[in-house]
Every structure is written in structure tokens, then in C-alpha cells.
Design a protein around this motif. Structure first.
Motif, short mmCIF file in Angstrom:
data_model
loop_
_atom_site.label_atom_id
_atom_site.label_comp_id
_atom_site.label_asym_id
_atom_site.label_seq_id
_atom_site.Cartn_x
_atom_site.Cartn_y
_atom_site.Cartn_z
N CYS A 60 -25.15 9.19 28.86
CA CYS A 60 -24.87 10.51 28.32
C CYS A 60 -24.02 11.27 29.34
N THR B 152 -31.42 18.63 23.60
CA THR B 152 -31.29 17.17 23.53
C THR B 152 -30.09 16.75 22.68
N LEU B 153 -29.40 15.74 23.17
CA LEU B 153 -28.32 15.08 22.46
C LEU B 153 -28.86 13.74 21.95
N LYS C 82 -27.04 16.95 18.05
CA LYS C 82 -27.78 17.64 19.11
C LYS C 82 -28.76 18.61 18.50
N VAL D 209 -27.98 22.74 25.45
CA VAL D 209 -26.83 21.88 25.15
C VAL D 209 -25.65 22.65 24.58
#
Length: 115
Positions: free
Chosen positions: A95, A77-78, A71, A28
Motif C-alpha cells: 500500500c 482503511t484502503l 476506501k 485516508v
């Protein structure tokens, strides 16, 4: 091609909480900005919260002090922590990840807040 998969939606009563997750197919921290959007019944898709690579956050006025975007680089992962939920928060939450001039969307997760 970047893949984003949202999860964590569901049915909750007014005042309740949910935590949404958006799992990305790559780190991310590669993205310039990641955002959460919401599309309510019969409405357009609107920006709810954003998080830049420099950790600057922005929230829609309607969710300020109730939602938190974050995040986890170790999990790619957010997240969107949603507290004090209201019926008007109902919708499909998407998202989005932005890298250079390209945008990628997940398939969405449904959030329903009952009154």
C-alpha cells in the motif's frame, strides 16, 4: 510520519478471492492518492490500482474487471478486493499513500495463488 499496515494476504487457489486491507495512521481522505502495488518473484514493483481523493480509480490492464480498490474513511482503511485470482497475481502487495510530494509505504502482505 504516516504509518500504513497491510493485512489480508494468504494462500488461495486459482479462481479464488482475497480482500486486502491497508490501515492508515490518519484519515485516508487526507491523501491525494492511495495505491496498491505488487512485486512478484524476481520482478519489479508494479502499480496495480490507484484511488484519488476525488474517487477516480485506475487499474493495471492485467487486473481490470477482477480487482476493486476502495476506501473507508470511518476506518482509515484502503481496500483491494481481488476476485478470479490467477497464479500470476502472486506477489507481495504494498500500500502507498501520497500527500503533497511525500510518499509512504506499508510493509507488504504476501499473496500466493496456487494453480
Amino acid at each position: 510520519q504516516v504509518e500504513l499496515v497491510e493485512s489480508g494476504g494468504g494462500l488461495v487457489q486459482t479462481g479464488g478471492s482475497l480482500k486486502l486491507s491497508c490501515k492508515a495512521s490518519e484519515n485516508v481522505f487526507n491523501f491525494n492518492r492511495m495505491t496498491w502495488h505488487r512485486q512478484g518473484p524476481g520482478k519489479e514493483r508494479d502499480l496495480v490500482a490507484s484511488l484519488t481523493v476525488g474517487d477516480t480509480t485506475h487499474y493495471a490492464d492485467s487486473v481490470k474487471d477482477r480487482f476493486t480498490i476502495s476506501k473507508d474513511g470511518s476506518k482509515n482503511t484502503l481496500y483491494l478486493q481481488m476476485n478470479s485470482l490467477r497464479p500470476e497475481d502472486t506477489g507481495v502487495y504494498y500500500c502507498n499513500a501520497n500527500i503533497l510530494s511525500r510518499h509512504f509505504w506499508g510493509q507488504g502482505t504476501q499473496v500466493t495463488v496456487s494453480s
